[in-house]
Design an enzyme around this catalytic site. Structure first.
Site, PDB file in Angstrom:
ATOM      1  N   LYS A  46      21.727 -78.719  89.996  1.00 35.21           N
ATOM      2  CA  LYS A  46      20.198 -79.033  90.104  1.00 35.21           C
ATOM      3  C   LYS A  46      19.483 -79.131  88.716  1.00 35.21           C
ATOM      4  O   LYS A  46      18.790 -79.933  88.505  1.00 35.21           O
ATOM      5  CB  LYS A  46      19.515 -78.175  91.071  1.00 35.21           C
ATOM      6  CG  LYS A  46      19.848 -78.685  92.444  1.00 35.21           C
ATOM      7  CD  LYS A  46      18.699 -77.937  93.486  1.00 35.21           C
ATOM      8  CE  LYS A  46      19.134 -78.325  94.895  1.00 35.21           C
ATOM      9  NZ  LYS A  46      18.425 -77.332  95.821  1.00 35.21           N
ATOM     10  N   HIS A  76      20.183 -61.321  97.747  1.00 38.81           N
ATOM     11  CA  HIS A  76      20.604 -61.713  98.963  1.00 38.81           C
ATOM     12  C   HIS A  76      19.640 -60.597  99.974  1.00 38.81           C
ATOM     13  O   HIS A  76      19.297 -59.833  99.576  1.00 38.81           O
ATOM     14  CB  HIS A  76      22.077 -60.989  99.145  1.00 38.81           C
ATOM     15  CG  HIS A  76      23.130 -61.271  98.285  1.00 38.81           C
ATOM     16  ND1 HIS A  76      24.068 -62.363  98.612  1.00 38.81           N
ATOM     17  CD2 HIS A  76      23.754 -61.042  96.980  1.00 38.81           C
ATOM     18  CE1 HIS A  76      24.707 -62.697  97.395  1.00 38.81           C
ATOM     19  NE2 HIS A  76      24.644 -61.516  96.464  1.00 38.81           N
TER      20      HIS A  76
HETATM   21  C1  LIG Z   1      20.246 -55.986  90.550  1.00 36.43           C
HETATM   22  C2  LIG Z   1      19.628 -55.054  91.285  1.00 36.43           C
HETATM   23  C3  LIG Z   1      18.187 -54.766  91.147  1.00 36.43           C
HETATM   24  C4  LIG Z   1      20.194 -55.680  92.753  1.00 36.43           C
HETATM   25  O1  LIG Z   1      19.154 -55.672  93.592  1.00 36.43           O
HETATM   26  P1  LIG Z   1      18.943 -55.658  95.083  1.00 36.43           P
HETATM   27  O2  LIG Z   1      17.905 -56.056  95.646  1.00 36.43           O
HETATM   28  O3  LIG Z   1      19.855 -54.494  95.745  1.00 36.43           O
HETATM   29  O4  LIG Z   1      20.255 -56.863  95.530  1.00 36.43           O
HETATM   30  P2  LIG Z   1      20.060 -58.278  95.549  1.00 36.43           P
HETATM   31  O5  LIG Z   1      20.708 -59.046  96.518  1.00 36.43           O
HETATM   32  O6  LIG Z   1      18.665 -58.882  95.191  1.00 36.43           O
HETATM   33  O7  LIG Z   1      20.795 -58.575  93.999  1.00 36.43           O
HETATM   34  C5  LIG Z   1      21.976 -58.745  93.857  1.00 36.43           C
HETATM   35  C6  LIG Z   1      22.580 -59.483  92.875  1.00 36.43           C
HETATM   36  O8  LIG Z   1      21.950 -59.368  91.445  1.00 36.43           O
HETATM   37  C7  LIG Z   1      22.957 -59.469  90.652  1.00 36.43           C
HETATM   38  N1  LIG Z   1      22.803 -58.488  89.648  1.00 36.43           N
HETATM   39  C8  LIG Z   1      23.563 -57.364  89.650  1.00 36.43           C
HETATM   40  N2  LIG Z   1      23.429 -56.611  88.517  1.00 36.43           N
HETATM   41  C9  LIG Z   1      22.318 -57.049  87.926  1.00 36.43           C
HETATM   42  C10 LIG Z   1      21.385 -56.908  86.906  1.00 36.43           C
HETATM   43  N3  LIG Z   1      21.780 -55.773  86.079  1.00 36.43           N
HETATM   44  N4  LIG Z   1      20.543 -57.655  86.376  1.00 36.43           N
HETATM   45  C11 LIG Z   1      20.078 -58.764  87.027  1.00 36.43           C
HETATM   46  N5  LIG Z   1      21.046 -59.383  88.190  1.00 36.43           N
HETATM   47  C12 LIG Z   1      22.103 -58.401  88.507  1.00 36.43           C
HETATM   48  C13 LIG Z   1      24.167 -59.888  91.256  1.00 36.43           C
HETATM   49  O9  LIG Z   1      24.455 -61.094  91.069  1.00 36.43           O
HETATM   50  C14 LIG Z   1      24.053 -59.504  92.690  1.00 36.43           C
HETATM   51  O10 LIG Z   1      24.603 -60.629  93.382  1.00 36.43           O
HETATM   52  P3  LIG Z   1      26.350 -60.469  93.754  1.00 36.43           P
HETATM   53  O11 LIG Z   1      26.735 -59.056  93.891  1.00 36.43           O
HETATM   54  O12 LIG Z   1      26.603 -61.418  94.658  1.00 36.43           O
HETATM   55  O13 LIG Z   1      26.568 -60.962  92.430  1.00 36.43           O
HETATM   56  C15 LIG Z   1      20.221 -53.725  91.236  1.00 36.43           C
HETATM   57  O14 LIG Z   1      21.666 -53.703  91.475  1.00 36.43           O
HETATM   58  C16 LIG Z   1      20.094 -53.011  89.855  1.00 36.43           C
HETATM   59  O15 LIG Z   1      19.209 -52.289  89.751  1.00 36.43           O
HETATM   60  N6  LIG Z   1      21.040 -53.065  89.135  1.00 36.43           N
HETATM   61  C17 LIG Z   1      21.226 -52.517  87.655  1.00 36.43           C
HETATM   62  C18 LIG Z   1      22.188 -51.914  87.488  1.00 36.43           C
HETATM   63  C19 LIG Z   1      22.245 -51.304  86.043  1.00 36.43           C
HETATM   64  O16 LIG Z   1      21.349 -51.758  85.222  1.00 36.43           O
HETATM   65  N7  LIG Z   1      22.903 -50.355  85.969  1.00 36.43           N
HETATM   66  C20 LIG Z   1      23.177 -49.822  84.699  1.00 36.43           C
HETATM   67  C21 LIG Z   1      24.385 -49.412  84.494  1.00 36.43           C
HETATM   68  S1  LIG Z   1      24.717 -48.297  82.999  1.00 36.43           S
END
Ligand SMILES: CC(C)(COP(=O)(O)OP(=O)(O)OC[C@H]1O[C@@H](n2cnc3c(N)ncnc32)[C@H](O)[C@@H]1OP(=O)(O)O)[C@@H](O)C(=O)NCCC(=O)NCCS
Length: 105
Positions: free
Chosen positions: A54, A94
């Site tokens: 898109k 999701h």
């Molecule tokens: C991203 C995050 C907020 C997910 O939020 P959530 O409400 O539980 O789940 P959502 O369904 O909205 O999001 C999941 C999607 O976010 C995406 N995602 C994962 N990590 C991400 C990140 N750091 N930034 C942006 N998007 C991210 C992925 O695509 C995932 O979908 P997928 O598994 O199908 O690929 C959470 O996983 C998070 O805080 N991640 C950060 C982890 C991080 O920084 N770790 C540091 C390790 S040193």
């Protein structure tokens, strides 16, 4: 700048393994196989690929979905789109029966 969004109803994915082989790249298939939440993962990938089309202004069918890869990068494992050697930003979420993705190009 152009944006694209797509929402996927996971209940429409009746045969995830078949759809996965059709729309995922080799790299994505490896990720898919390792996931416990296969349908969620696949729905998110499908949404991201359609959102990318898109944003590009292309219809479904003009670009093979397997050529648009959604991979993870960095320590925090944020997703990105890799297409024709260029990286693009994507955000995927999701909840329940739905997956949504937004792409900026
Ligand atoms: C991203 C995050 C907020 C997910 O939020 P959530 O409400 O539980 O789940 P959502 O369904 O909205 O999001 C999941 C999607 O976010 C995406 N995602 C994962 N990590 C991400 C990140 N750091 N930034 C942006 N998007 C991210 C992925 O695509 C995932 O979908 P997928 O598994 O199908 O690929 C959470 O996983 C998070 O805080 N991640 C950060 C982890 C991080 O920084 N770790 C540091 C390790 S040193």
């Amino acid at each position: 700048m152009a944006i694209g969004v797509d929402l996927v109803d996971l209940r429409r994915i009746s045969n995830p393994d078949r759809l996965a082989k059709k729309v995922l790249s080799e790299n994505e298939l490896k990720l898919y196989e390792s996931r416990d939440d296969k349908v969620n993962f696949l729905g998110g990938r499908f949404a991201a690929k359609e959102a990318f089309l898109k944003a590009l202004g292309q219809g479904l069918g003009q670009i093979p979905l397997q050529s648009i890869e959604v991979l993870y990068r960095g320590l925090n494992q944020a997703p990105y789109i890799f297409y024709q050697n260029v990286e693009y930003d994507v955000s995927i979420s999701h909840d329940g029966d739905y997956a949504i993705a937004v792409v900026c190009i």
